[in-house]
Design a protein around this motif. Structure first.
Motif, PDB file in Angstrom:
ATOM      1  N   GLY A 176      15.933 -12.996 -10.724  1.00 36.47           N
ATOM      2  CA  GLY A 176      16.169 -12.541  -9.358  1.00 36.47           C
ATOM      3  C   GLY A 176      15.735 -13.610  -8.376  1.00 36.47           C
ATOM      4  N   ALA A 177      15.611 -13.224  -7.117  1.00 33.69           N
ATOM      5  CA  ALA A 177      15.191 -14.180  -6.100  1.00 33.69           C
ATOM      6  C   ALA A 177      13.790 -14.697  -6.415  1.00 33.69           C
ATOM      7  CB  ALA A 177      15.214 -13.523  -4.718  1.00 33.69           C
ATOM      8  N   GLU A 178      13.587 -15.988  -6.194  1.00 32.22           N
ATOM      9  CA  GLU A 178      12.325 -16.620  -6.583  1.00 32.22           C
ATOM     10  C   GLU A 178      11.124 -15.996  -5.891  1.00 32.22           C
ATOM     11  OE1 GLU A 178      10.533 -21.143  -6.415  1.00 32.22           O
ATOM     12  OE2 GLU A 178      12.634 -20.868  -6.991  1.00 32.22           O
ATOM     13  N   ASP A 179      11.259 -15.633  -4.603  1.00 26.94           N
ATOM     14  CA  ASP A 179      10.110 -15.063  -3.898  1.00 26.94           C
ATOM     15  C   ASP A 179       9.718 -13.701  -4.465  1.00 26.94           C
ATOM     16  OD1 ASP A 179      12.522 -13.986  -2.899  1.00 26.94           O
ATOM     17  OD2 ASP A 179      11.582 -13.413  -1.006  1.00 26.94           O
ATOM     18  N   ILE A 180      10.705 -12.922  -4.927  1.00 23.63           N
ATOM     19  CA  ILE A 180      10.401 -11.620  -5.528  1.00 23.63           C
ATOM     20  C   ILE A 180       9.667 -11.809  -6.844  1.00 23.63           C
ATOM     21  CG2 ILE A 180      11.418  -9.531  -6.521  1.00 23.63           C
ATOM     22  CD1 ILE A 180      13.661  -9.770  -4.487  1.00 23.63           C
ATOM     23  N   LEU A 181      10.138 -12.758  -7.665  1.00 19.46           N
ATOM     24  CA  LEU A 181       9.472 -13.020  -8.947  1.00 19.46           C
ATOM     25  C   LEU A 181       8.045 -13.498  -8.733  1.00 19.46           C
ATOM     26  CD1 LEU A 181      12.349 -14.847 -10.875  1.00 19.46           C
ATOM     27  CD2 LEU A 181      11.697 -12.442 -11.025  1.00 19.46           C
ATOM     28  N   GLU A 182       7.840 -14.343  -7.749  1.00 16.19           N
ATOM     29  CA  GLU A 182       6.492 -14.855  -7.468  1.00 16.19           C
ATOM     30  C   GLU A 182       5.572 -13.739  -6.983  1.00 16.19           C
ATOM     31  OE1 GLU A 182       7.257 -18.027  -4.760  1.00 16.19           O
ATOM     32  OE2 GLU A 182       7.689 -19.492  -6.355  1.00 16.19           O
ATOM     33  N   ASN A 183       6.105 -12.836  -6.143  1.00 18.05           N
ATOM     34  CA  ASN A 183       5.299 -11.702  -5.672  1.00 18.05           C
ATOM     35  C   ASN A 183       4.898 -10.792  -6.831  1.00 18.05           C
ATOM     36  OD1 ASN A 183       5.438 -12.533  -3.017  1.00 18.05           O
ATOM     37  ND2 ASN A 183       7.142 -11.189  -2.476  1.00 18.05           N
ATOM     38  N   CYS A 184       5.837 -10.552  -7.746  1.00 18.02           N
ATOM     39  CA  CYS A 184       5.548  -9.708  -8.907  1.00 18.02           C
ATOM     40  C   CYS A 184       4.509 -10.372  -9.811  1.00 18.02           C
ATOM     41  CB  CYS A 184       6.827  -9.422  -9.686  1.00 18.02           C
ATOM     42  SG  CYS A 184       7.990  -8.331  -8.842  1.00 18.02           S
TER      43      CYS A 184
ATOM     44  N   LEU B 182       6.012  -0.168 -13.463  1.00 18.33           N
ATOM     45  CA  LEU B 182       4.734  -0.865 -13.663  1.00 18.33           C
ATOM     46  C   LEU B 182       4.561  -1.992 -12.641  1.00 18.33           C
ATOM     47  CD1 LEU B 182       4.777  -3.872 -15.312  1.00 18.33           C
ATOM     48  CD2 LEU B 182       5.607  -2.399 -17.143  1.00 18.33           C
ATOM     49  N   LEU B 183       5.672  -2.626 -12.236  1.00 16.80           N
ATOM     50  CA  LEU B 183       5.591  -3.640 -11.175  1.00 16.80           C
ATOM     51  C   LEU B 183       5.195  -2.984  -9.849  1.00 16.80           C
ATOM     52  CD1 LEU B 183       8.785  -5.765 -11.972  1.00 16.80           C
ATOM     53  CD2 LEU B 183       6.402  -6.430 -12.368  1.00 16.80           C
ATOM     54  N   ALA B 184       5.750  -1.799  -9.579  1.00 12.94           N
ATOM     55  CA  ALA B 184       5.415  -1.079  -8.348  1.00 12.94           C
ATOM     56  C   ALA B 184       3.930  -0.720  -8.320  1.00 12.94           C
ATOM     57  CB  ALA B 184       6.282   0.165  -8.207  1.00 12.94           C
ATOM     58  N   CYS B 185       3.373  -0.324  -9.480  1.00  8.95           N
ATOM     59  CA  CYS B 185       1.930  -0.047  -9.558  1.00  8.95           C
ATOM     60  C   CYS B 185       1.127  -1.290  -9.185  1.00  8.95           C
ATOM     61  CB  CYS B 185       1.557   0.396 -10.970  1.00  8.95           C
ATOM     62  SG  CYS B 185       1.952   2.101 -11.357  1.00  8.95           S
ATOM     63  N   ALA B 186       1.516  -2.414  -9.775  1.00  8.08           N
ATOM     64  CA  ALA B 186       0.787  -3.648  -9.510  1.00  8.08           C
ATOM     65  C   ALA B 186       0.890  -4.056  -8.040  1.00  8.08           C
ATOM     66  CB  ALA B 186       1.321  -4.758 -10.413  1.00  8.08           C
ATOM     67  N   LEU B 187       2.056  -3.814  -7.440  1.00 11.38           N
ATOM     68  CA  LEU B 187       2.281  -4.168  -6.034  1.00 11.38           C
ATOM     69  C   LEU B 187       1.654  -3.165  -5.074  1.00 11.38           C
ATOM     70  CD1 LEU B 187       5.995  -5.224  -6.473  1.00 11.38           C
ATOM     71  CD2 LEU B 187       4.208  -6.745  -5.575  1.00 11.38           C
ATOM     72  N   GLY B 188       1.276  -1.985  -5.571  1.00  8.34           N
ATOM     73  CA  GLY B 188       0.676  -0.970  -4.719  1.00  8.34           C
ATOM     74  C   GLY B 188       1.671  -0.105  -3.983  1.00  8.34           C
TER      75      GLY B 188
ATOM     76  N   PRO C 282      -3.577  -6.705  -9.816  1.00 14.30           N
ATOM     77  CA  PRO C 282      -2.853  -5.482  -9.459  1.00 14.30           C
ATOM     78  C   PRO C 282      -3.621  -4.573  -8.503  1.00 14.30           C
ATOM     79  CG  PRO C 282      -3.715  -5.317 -11.686  1.00 14.30           C
ATOM     80  CD  PRO C 282      -3.976  -6.719 -11.231  1.00 14.30           C
ATOM     81  N   VAL C 283      -2.877  -3.922  -7.603  1.00 16.65           N
ATOM     82  CA  VAL C 283      -3.464  -2.914  -6.709  1.00 16.65           C
ATOM     83  C   VAL C 283      -3.839  -1.679  -7.514  1.00 16.65           C
ATOM     84  CG1 VAL C 283      -3.048  -1.436  -4.708  1.00 16.65           C
ATOM     85  CG2 VAL C 283      -2.164  -3.785  -4.730  1.00 16.65           C
ATOM     86  N   CYS C 284      -2.933  -1.217  -8.365  1.00 21.97           N
ATOM     87  CA  CYS C 284      -3.180  -0.091  -9.275  1.00 21.97           C
ATOM     88  C   CYS C 284      -2.925  -0.566 -10.701  1.00 21.97           C
ATOM     89  CB  CYS C 284      -2.248   1.079  -8.960  1.00 21.97           C
ATOM     90  SG  CYS C 284      -2.439   1.735  -7.286  1.00 21.97           S
ATOM     91  N   PRO C 285      -3.673  -0.060 -11.673  1.00 20.70           N
ATOM     92  CA  PRO C 285      -3.496  -0.520 -13.051  1.00 20.70           C
ATOM     93  C   PRO C 285      -2.100  -0.168 -13.577  1.00 20.70           C
ATOM     94  CG  PRO C 285      -5.559   0.698 -12.799  1.00 20.70           C
ATOM     95  CD  PRO C 285      -4.772   0.913 -11.550  1.00 20.70           C
ATOM     96  N   PRO C 286      -1.314  -1.153 -13.997  1.00 15.54           N
ATOM     97  CA  PRO C 286      -0.017  -0.840 -14.606  1.00 15.54           C
ATOM     98  C   PRO C 286      -0.189  -0.342 -16.036  1.00 15.54           C
ATOM     99  CG  PRO C 286      -0.344  -3.214 -14.538  1.00 15.54           C
ATOM    100  CD  PRO C 286      -1.539  -2.596 -13.869  1.00 15.54           C
ATOM    101  N   PHE C 287       0.826   0.354 -16.546  1.00 13.29           N
ATOM    102  CA  PHE C 287       0.738   0.920 -17.890  1.00 13.29           C
ATOM    103  C   PHE C 287       2.106   0.848 -18.553  1.00 13.29           C
ATOM    104  CE2 PHE C 287       0.841   4.092 -14.511  1.00 13.29           C
ATOM    105  CZ  PHE C 287       2.039   4.760 -14.765  1.00 13.29           C
ATOM    106  N   LEU C 288       2.133   1.082 -19.856  1.00  9.02           N
ATOM    107  CA  LEU C 288       3.341   0.898 -20.659  1.00  9.02           C
ATOM    108  C   LEU C 288       4.121   2.205 -20.781  1.00  9.02           C
ATOM    109  CD1 LEU C 288       1.789  -1.356 -23.452  1.00  9.02           C
ATOM    110  CD2 LEU C 288       2.988  -2.080 -21.380  1.00  9.02           C
TER     111      LEU C 288
END
Length: 217
Positions: free
Chosen positions: A114-122, A38-44, A129-135
């Motif tokens: 995890g690393a702060e920059d990764i958490l902030e990007n997520c 779902l994070l990957a969806c949001a990140l595109g 979100p780039v694409c709608p995340p889902f459960l």
């Protein structure tokens, strides 16, 4: 210690962990592969993108069942011409029957470290979100915004699971699962390759906590 808190709540969720072909299960707690997805969806990130594997490797996940939900089994039929089996050969019929499990009315708190920059990007991606995340499945949209919080109020993930307010005014102890190499329990939900859909063992520690009641005032 900065942590990203996600609220995974919806009418239905489904976190497949042992699914084989026509039978689609749902674990009782979110899978790491599902949360990374779902994070990957949001990140595109498209399926098969190596950045998805890196995201799985660089994030640690814990989860708390604020409302465990109830298992529902849905019966599906799928038709096509022709229908192929796992070897790519034609099936004798053109209809597949499938049983799929869902969790109804569940609510989970997921804590990512995890690393702060990764958490902030997520966190930024979940806000826009780039694409709608889902459960877990595309048929399972969230009923609330997924991002609950990004903060450094807690000294550890364990403390966060114990002290972060629960989802509603429920009472009693809540089950938790925390990723830890020393954990004696194992889940097969650590993504190795999104392109090939390969997964590895993830050691976890199972516990229970009694977090404070949510404050709606």
């Amino acid at each position: 210690m900065k942590l990203l808190f996600l609220r995974l709540e919806g009418v239905m969720q489904s976190w497949g962990e042992h699914s084989k072909w026509d039978e689609r299960d749902s674990a009782l707690m979110p899978t790491k592969s599902g949360v990374v997805g779902l994070l990957a969806c949001a990140l595109g990130y498209p399926r098969g993108d190596m950045r998805i594997n890196e995201l799985s490797h660089k994030l640690n996940m814990a989860a708390r069942a604020d409302r465990a939900g109830n298992i529902m089994i849905d019966f599906h039929t799928v038709q096509g011409m022709p229908m192929l089996n796992s070897e790519g050969k034609k099936r004798s019929g053109n209809t597949i029957t499938s049983h799929r499990q869902y969790l109804q009315d569940a609510s989970f708190l997921v804590v990512l470290s995890g690393a702060e920059d990764i958490l902030e990007n997520c966190a930024a991606a979940l806000e826009s979100p780039v694409c709608p995340p889902f459960l877990g499945r595309k048929s399972c949209p969230p009923s609330l915004p997924m991002i609950a919080d990004l903060n450094d109020r807690y000294a550890s993930v364990e403390e966060a699971l114990e002290q972060y307010p629960r989802a509603d005014r429920s009472h009693g102890r809540l089950m938790t699962q925390r990723e830890d190499p020393a954990g004696m329990a194992v889940r097969m939900d650590c993504l190795v390759s999104s392109a090939e859909r390969r997964f590895a063992r993830r050691n976890i520690i199972i516990g229970n906590v009694n977090p404070p009641e949510v404050n709606n005032s």
